[in-house]
Structures are given as structure tokens and as C-alpha cells.
Design a protein around this motif. Structure first.
Motif, mmCIF file in Angstrom:
data_model
loop_
_atom_site.group_PDB
_atom_site.id
_atom_site.type_symbol
_atom_site.label_atom_id
_atom_site.label_comp_id
_atom_site.label_asym_id
_atom_site.label_seq_id
_atom_site.Cartn_x
_atom_site.Cartn_y
_atom_site.Cartn_z
ATOM 1 N N ALA A 1 -43.187 -57.016 66.283
ATOM 2 C CA ALA A 1 -43.059 -57.116 64.836
ATOM 3 C C ALA A 1 -43.412 -58.508 64.335
ATOM 4 O O ALA A 1 -44.220 -58.678 63.412
ATOM 5 N N ASP A 2 -42.808 -59.549 64.942
ATOM 6 C CA ASP A 2 -42.977 -60.909 64.422
ATOM 7 C C ASP A 2 -44.385 -61.451 64.606
ATOM 8 O O ASP A 2 -44.833 -62.304 63.834
ATOM 9 N N SER A 3 -45.068 -60.986 65.638
ATOM 10 C CA SER A 3 -46.418 -61.483 65.893
ATOM 11 C C SER A 3 -47.476 -60.781 65.055
ATOM 12 O O SER A 3 -48.618 -61.237 64.979
ATOM 13 N N GLY A 4 -47.103 -59.672 64.431
ATOM 14 C CA GLY A 4 -48.086 -58.845 63.740
ATOM 15 C C GLY A 4 -48.722 -57.814 64.645
ATOM 16 O O GLY A 4 -49.592 -57.055 64.207
ATOM 17 N N GLY A 5 -48.265 -57.741 65.912
ATOM 18 C CA GLY A 5 -48.848 -56.793 66.847
ATOM 19 C C GLY A 5 -48.572 -55.357 66.467
ATOM 20 O O GLY A 5 -49.443 -54.489 66.588
ATOM 21 N N ALA A 6 -47.349 -55.065 66.005
ATOM 22 C CA ALA A 6 -47.037 -53.704 65.573
ATOM 23 C C ALA A 6 -47.893 -53.315 64.375
ATOM 24 O O ALA A 6 -48.353 -52.173 64.269
ATOM 25 N N ASN A 7 -48.103 -54.268 63.470
ATOM 26 C CA ASN A 7 -48.970 -53.988 62.323
ATOM 27 C C ASN A 7 -50.397 -53.696 62.763
ATOM 28 O O ASN A 7 -51.106 -52.897 62.132
ATOM 29 N N GLU A 8 -50.845 -54.347 63.830
ATOM 30 C CA GLU A 8 -52.185 -54.108 64.346
ATOM 31 C C GLU A 8 -52.322 -52.653 64.811
ATOM 32 O O GLU A 8 -53.313 -51.975 64.529
ATOM 33 N N ILE A 9 -51.281 -52.163 65.542
ATOM 34 C CA ILE A 9 -51.298 -50.772 65.983
ATOM 35 C C ILE A 9 -51.257 -49.840 64.783
ATOM 36 O O ILE A 9 -52.001 -48.848 64.703
ATOM 37 N N VAL A 10 -50.377 -50.160 63.821
ATOM 38 C CA VAL A 10 -50.244 -49.322 62.632
ATOM 39 C C VAL A 10 -51.561 -49.248 61.875
ATOM 40 O O VAL A 10 -51.994 -48.178 61.423
ATOM 41 N N ASP A 11 -52.213 -50.402 61.722
ATOM 42 C CA ASP A 11 -53.491 -50.423 61.001
ATOM 43 C C ASP A 11 -54.508 -49.515 61.666
ATOM 44 O O ASP A 11 -55.238 -48.770 60.989
ATOM 45 N N ARG A 12 -54.570 -49.556 62.996
ATOM 46 C CA ARG A 12 -55.538 -48.727 63.710
ATOM 47 C C ARG A 12 -55.216 -47.238 63.548
ATOM 48 O O ARG A 12 -56.121 -46.421 63.348
ATOM 49 N N ILE A 13 -53.909 -46.895 63.640
ATOM 50 C CA ILE A 13 -53.530 -45.487 63.498
ATOM 51 C C ILE A 13 -53.814 -44.994 62.096
ATOM 52 O O ILE A 13 -54.411 -43.936 61.882
ATOM 53 N N VAL A 14 -53.379 -45.794 61.094
ATOM 54 C CA VAL A 14 -53.542 -45.381 59.699
ATOM 55 C C VAL A 14 -55.015 -45.338 59.303
ATOM 56 O O VAL A 14 -55.448 -44.465 58.548
#
Length: 481
Positions: free
Chosen positions: A113-126
Motif C-alpha cells: 500500500a505505502d509504496s504504491g505497489g497495490a495501486n500498480e496492480i489495481v491499475d493494471r486490473i482496472v
């Protein structure tokens, strides 16, 4: 023809116990179990007390009504009274087995979460998967992760990603959460190398390859039915957004961007590394023997505690240092990951204690011995015994082990194919209707921000659908193999 089951299966049913004889003590045990569960439900849903306190009170009522002394109740809840093999359980073992893994998973999840890594996965899925395909994508990802991984570990790794997708897309929490939970749960109950299926295979002397193949064959339609198809029906019972849930932001991390966002390959490495290590251990156990240097190395690295610790350390390097965090920021991320899960850890431990009091009071054994007197097909009998013990103890693994021991005498005349199917029917029964005496129930409730009632209407229904679909699949396969 009525089925006669010997009642002297070692480690399962004492020879002196008669399955068909219902005594006053048996009635007392049933009343004790019902009262203990009722105390938990009423204390949480009506009195609005924390589930940790509710489980303590429910364990006390259960033990006292069942006839255990106060000291035995305390010992059972804490570490377990033990059995003939010296086994122990209770809150202490549950925390050791699950709590530490949850804590390491929380550290790993916070770095995502803090690194933006989860957002990276979310962006790819979305960006690449849209609309009605999202639940299917999450169910498939969860099933892949759940192949070698215990349910609790897969849950703590996947929940932050699921909730971030919910937050990004605006979909109801359970519309995406149920498919992911189905993928994890089905693999846990149906497929080796999970402990329940492995013990069932051993007790029944079933072929591991056949069981694995049939298990994967059954898992696909079961995940589909209990995941993407069921989710729209139960999603209205849960939160419609993830804003209030700590794992989607706020207390558990808010995707604080640093000098750069991690590459997708780094994020996937962190997420999949524990999975790969545990899968390598499972393969090593199947294809080699203890004492081989490679086997022993993979076995050690694939131990869940070691695998998750390695994953957390790699997260520090790739998602901490790799995005520009200094030592102070890394320390703050680790420190910030633990306080939000304190209540969850206490509830998990107390759930394990409640389950152990049920077992030590004799409720699970009572259910198993009474079920053994039924005149049914071994496939249905195995499922029913596992269902009853699951309802009584809350443990899928305990249900699988006990049911396999009880029906093992019936396995001698079955073909190799039907032995594998019997192991799977027991695994399906062990997942039936998870409720307040199951650690998984409280994990799902806490992570998805549900009430007890909402958890019963969603998670418990999903588990029941999985169990029934598994039995139907086994019975259909038995007609053609």
C-alpha cells in the motif's frame, strides 16, 4: 444395506462408545454447544461487545454446561487439554499457527500500500479487465494463490488488493470479495497439499494423483458457482464501498507515493514469492524424500512462516528501498502495519480457543459417532460426518481428519477412483456453513467490515454452496469413473 462401522478407529472414537446409544451426557453436550454458540451470537449482535469478549464468555458457558472444571476450561481455551497423541490446540496454538502469519502478511500488505505497489496492480486490473469480467479475474487469481497456500495466508495477501479494486471501481465490497474468497476456500478444502486433503488421502489410502486431478476438476465449476455467480446475490448484504475499511486506505496504508512507483515485476515478485516457495515445498514433498538436500532446503524455505518472512524482507528491499524510502520511513511502515490488526489477532486466537473447548468437551466426537450409525453410501456418509463435525468444531481440518478416520473402514472395497472421490466428499463436507466457531469466519468479518449477520448471509452461505456443489460433483463423477 446398512453400513456397519467399527467404533474403535484409533485416535478417533473410543471402542466403548456406542454410536447408536444416545445418553443423557450426549444431550448435555448438545445443549452446551448450542448455548455456547448462542452466547457468542447474542453478545456480539445484541450486546455489541467485541467478538474477543464474546468468544471468552461463550467458551466459559460451553465448558461449564458440558461439565468441564474451571481449570480445564482455562487450559482447554489456552493450549488445549490434548488427546492420546499429545496434540494441543486452543488460543495459543491458533495464534502461533495463524496470528504470526497474519502479522507478517500485514507487514507485506502495508508495503504494497505505502509504496504504491497495490495501486500498480489495481491499475493494471482496472485498465485491462472491466465490468462483469472483474469478479472472474479475481476468482481466478485467488484460486491460483490458494493452490499451495493456506486460506488465512492467501486472505491477508489478497484482501488489500480486492478492497483497493472495490474502492477504485465503486463496486460493492462482496461483489468482488466473494469471488476471491471462493477461489481460496475451494482450493483449501479440495486440493492437496492442504493439510485436510492430505490427511484424508493418507487415512483412506487414496491415490494422491487421482485426488489432485479430480479435485482440480471439481474446483473449477465450484469456484464459478460459489464465486462470480453467487456474488451478485449476496453483495447487497455487505458494505457498498470500501472507504471505511482500514485495508483500503487510512490506518493500514494510503498508497503514499514516494520518488517513484515500483515496477509491476517487483510487485508481482513480492506477492508471488511466498506462493512459489510454498508450492516448491509441496512439489518437493511429492517427488522426493526427507534427507535429500534439495528436498530439505525447499521444505524449510516453503514453511509458511519462513516463506512469509522472506516475502516481507523482499518487500522491504523492492517496495521500500526500491521506491526511495529511507530507514525511518521503512520503520514507520512496519510499525504502522501492526496496530490495526491487534483486534483481529485477539479474535482469531479466541476463536481457536472456543473451537478447542468444543473439541475437548467431546462435542466433535459425539457428532462423529452418532453419524457413523447411518446407513448411507460412503460418499454421502463421509460428507455428512464432515458436515456435522465442521458445524460442531468450526475447523475444516479437524472435520476432514475425524471424518476420514471414521469412514476409513468402509474404504476397503472401493476402487481407486472412488477412494479419491471419498476423500473429496469429506473435503467438501468440511467447508459446510462456517459460523462463529470458525477462525475463518472472524477473519472475513474483520477484513471486510461486516457484522455477524452480514457474515452469516454472505460468507457462511458461500461456504455452504461450495460444500453442496462439491458433493454433487463427487456424486456425478462417481457415475462415470
Amino acid at each position: 444395506m446398512p453400513v456397519s462401522v467399527p467404533l474403535s478407529v484409533p485416535g478417533v472414537v473410543p471402542a466403548a462408545v456406542q454410536a447408536a446409544a444416545w445418553t443423557g451426557h450426549d444431550t448435555r453436550l448438545v445443549v452446551a454447544a448450542l448455548l455456547g454458540i448462542a452466547v457468542v451470537v447474542v453478545t456480539v449482535s445484541w450486546a455489541k461487545l467485541n467478538a474477543f469478549i464474546a468468544l471468552l464468555l461463550g467458551s466459559a458457558v460451553l465448558g461449564l454446561v458440558a461439565g468441564l472444571s474451571v481449570s480445564d476450561i482455562v487450559t482447554s481455551f489456552s493450549i488445549g487439554l490434548g488427546d492420546a497423541d499429545g496434540a494441543a490446540g486452543g488460543a495459543g496454538k491458533t495464534f502461533a499457527d495463524v496470528g504470526i502469519l497474519v502479522a507478517l502478511g500485514a507487514v507485506l500488505g502495508r508495503f504494497l500500500a505505502d509504496s504504491g505497489g497495490a495501486n500498480e496492480i489495481v491499475d493494471r486490473i482496472v485498465d485491462r479487465v472491466h465490468g462483469k469480467a472483474l469478479p472472474w479475474a479475481l476468482a481466478g487469481a485467488a484460486a491460483l494463490v490458494g493452490l499451495p497456500m493456506f486460506f488465512e495466508i492467501g486472505l491477508v495477501l489478497l484482501v488489500p488488493i480486492v478492497l483497493l479494486v472495490v474502492k477504485r471501481t465503486g463496486r460493492p465490497v462482496l461483489a468482488l470479495g466473494i469471488p476471491a474468497l471462493a477461489g481460496l476456500s475451494v482450493l483449501h478444502g479440495f486440493v492437496p497439499p492442504h493439510p485436510g486433503p492430505l490427511v484424508a488421502i493418507s487415512n483412506l489410502k487414496a491415490d494422491l494423483g487421482l485426488t489432485l486431478g479430480f479435485g482440480l476438476l471439481l474446483a473449477i465449476p465450484t469456484v464459478v458457482v460459489a464465486g462470480p455467480l453467487l456474488a451478485p446475490l449476496v453483495s447487497r448484504f455487505g458494505p457498498q464501498d470500501a472507504e471505511h475499511l482500514p485495508t483500503s486506505g487510512g490506518d493500514l496504508g494510503g498508497a503514499q507515493e514516494h520518488t517513484r512507483r515500483p515496477k509491476l515485476v517487483a510487485v508481482l515478485t513480492v506477492v508471488l514469492l511466498p506462493v512459489v516457495l510454498m508450492l516448491a515445498r509441496a512439489v518437493a514433498e511429492i517427488v522426493s524424500e526427507k534427507g535429500n538436500a534439495v528436498h530439505d532446503l525447499l521444505y524449510a524455505l516453503g514453511t509458511p512462516l519462513v516463506a512469509l518472512l522472506i516475502g516481507a524482507l523482499v518487500a522491504i528491499v523492492l517496495l521500500g528501498l526500491g521506491v526511495g524510502m529511507d530507514r525511518r520511513a521503512i520503520g514507520a511502515t512496519i510499525d504502522g502495519s501492526l496496530p490495526p490488526i491487534a483486534s483481529t489477532l485477539l479474535i482469531i486466537a479466541a476463536g481457536g480457543g472456543f473451537k478447542q473447548v468444543l473439541i475437548d468437551a467431546g462435542v466433535g466426537q459425539l457428532v462423529g459417532t452418532q453419524a457413523a450409525s447411518l446407513a448411507l453410501s460412503p460418499l454421502i456418509l463421509g460428507w455428512l460426518v464432515a458436515v456435522f463435525i465442521r458445524l460442531a468444531t468450526g475447523s475444516a481440518t479437524v472435520a476432514t481428519i475425524t471424518a476420514a478416520g471414521i469412514v476409513a473402514p468402509l474404504a476397503g472395497d472401493l476402487s481407486a477412483n472412488h477412494l479419491a472421490l471419498l476423500a473429496l466428499s469429506i473435503g467438501a463436507g468440511s467447508l459446510f456453513f462456517s459460523h462463529v466457531n470458525d477462525v475463518g469466519f472472524w477473519l472475513v468479518k474483520q477484513y471486510f467490515g461486516l457484522t455477524v449477520g452480514q457474515t452469516l448471509k454472505s460468507w457462511s452461505v458461500m461456504e455452504t454452496v461450495i460444500s453442496v456443489c462439491g458433493l454433487l460433483g463427487v456424486l456425478l463423477l462417481s457415475l462415470v469413473v
